[in-house]
Scaffold this motif. Structure first.
Motif, mmCIF file in Angstrom:
data_model
loop_
_atom_site.group_PDB
_atom_site.id
_atom_site.type_symbol
_atom_site.label_atom_id
_atom_site.label_comp_id
_atom_site.label_asym_id
_atom_site.label_seq_id
_atom_site.Cartn_x
_atom_site.Cartn_y
_atom_site.Cartn_z
ATOM 1 N N ASN A 120 21.078 -55.998 11.765
ATOM 2 C CA ASN A 120 21.251 -56.708 13.029
ATOM 3 C C ASN A 120 21.602 -58.178 12.859
ATOM 4 O O ASN A 120 22.212 -58.776 13.740
ATOM 5 C CB ASN A 120 19.971 -56.580 13.871
ATOM 6 N N HIS A 161 25.531 -61.653 13.528
ATOM 7 C CA HIS A 161 25.093 -62.927 14.108
ATOM 8 C C HIS A 161 25.208 -64.056 13.087
ATOM 9 O O HIS A 161 25.694 -65.141 13.389
ATOM 10 C CB HIS A 161 23.647 -62.793 14.581
ATOM 11 N N GLU A 171 15.151 -52.632 18.706
ATOM 12 C CA GLU A 171 15.171 -51.717 17.566
ATOM 13 C C GLU A 171 13.770 -51.248 17.169
ATOM 14 O O GLU A 171 13.565 -50.081 16.832
ATOM 15 C CB GLU A 171 15.826 -52.402 16.358
ATOM 16 N N ILE A 177 17.039 -58.362 20.239
ATOM 17 C CA ILE A 177 17.658 -57.346 19.390
ATOM 18 C C ILE A 177 16.597 -56.661 18.532
ATOM 19 O O ILE A 177 16.583 -55.435 18.387
ATOM 20 C CB ILE A 177 18.746 -57.976 18.495
ATOM 21 N N ILE A 178 15.688 -57.460 17.962
ATOM 22 C CA ILE A 178 14.612 -56.911 17.136
ATOM 23 C C ILE A 178 13.707 -56.014 17.977
ATOM 24 O O ILE A 178 13.331 -54.907 17.559
ATOM 25 C CB ILE A 178 13.787 -58.041 16.501
ATOM 26 N N CYS A 225 17.359 -63.723 13.673
ATOM 27 C CA CYS A 225 18.021 -62.837 14.626
ATOM 28 C C CYS A 225 17.383 -63.043 15.995
ATOM 29 O O CYS A 225 16.236 -63.493 16.098
ATOM 30 C CB CYS A 225 17.837 -61.381 14.163
#
Length: 220
Positions: A67, A71, A117, A113-114, A109
């Motif tokens: 991920n 970025h 997931e 997003i983390i 990140c």
């Protein structure tokens, strides 16, 4: 029958002898025996727990790396383009800026997003984990997660998952003993184990949930 299939000559040799260290090395190196001990005797060796821990941690690290790649590249490209532009304007070479160094060494990140997931996996283990997880990986509320901080949190979570041998999403007394053993390198005695469980078991149900484990670690 299982032992006969693994070492038939040993069982039929009247002169065969094996000490505890040799037997421990034997069962530690056999994945099939590890599974056999868990399924039939509810016994998880430290070797098996450590192997599971490293497997979970490796998988969580891969998720982060996948991920951050896009970025990070986008961030670096922008910073390098800016550096190149300034060099052309001034006709002089500039040393690598602190911004570029930070991006390369402190990988990070976006937290959403983390969470997208990881949280679905963790919520299945403990529905109360969402708030605690956010505080662990982003205690400053920046909405960005550094890789080193992420890995520190995931080590604690991976330890918990590794010793939950029956996948009940809560740890029994024996499973907590294995967890402490992994952390300290020494098997805890009954008094130490009882003391730790009393500190962790916030709701008094004699089982340790993931949120209780992480809350406890936050106080250390």
């Amino acid at each position: 029958d299982f032992l006969k299939s693994k070492c038939p000559s040993c069982l039929y040799n009247p002169e065969f002898e094996i000490n505890f260290e040799e037997f421990y090395d034997f069962i530690s190196g056999e994945e099939e025996i590890q599974s056999f001990l868990i399924e039939n005797f509810d016994i998880q060796t430290r070797y098996h727990a450590m192997k599971s821990y490293l497997k979970y941690l490796n998988e969580f690290e891969k998720l982060f790396d996948l991920n951050i790649e896009t970025h990070m590249e986008q961030k670096l490209i922008k910073l390098i383009q800016k550096k190149t532009q300034i060099e052309k304007q001034n006709n002089a070479y500039l040393p690598v800026s602190r911004d570029i160094h930070d991006v390369e060494t402190n990988l990070y990140c976006k937290i959403d997003i983390i969470e997208e997931e990881i949280l679905p996996i963790l919520i299945k283990i403990d529905p109360n984990i969402k708030k605690i997880f956010a505080e662990l990986i982003d205690p400053d509320g920046t909405n960005y997660v550094r890789k080193d901080r992420y890995l520190k949190a995931m080590k604690s979570i991976s330890l918990y998952m590794a010793v939950d041998k029956d996948m009940s999403h809560s740890l029994s007394r024996s499973e907590m003993g294995t967890l402490i053993w992994l952390l300290s390198g020494e098997e805890p005695n009954d008094e130490n184990l009882k003391s730790v469980i009393e500190k962790l078991d916030a709701n008094g149900d004699s089982a340790i949930e993931l949120s209780e484990w992480l809350d406890y670690l936050a106080t250390l």
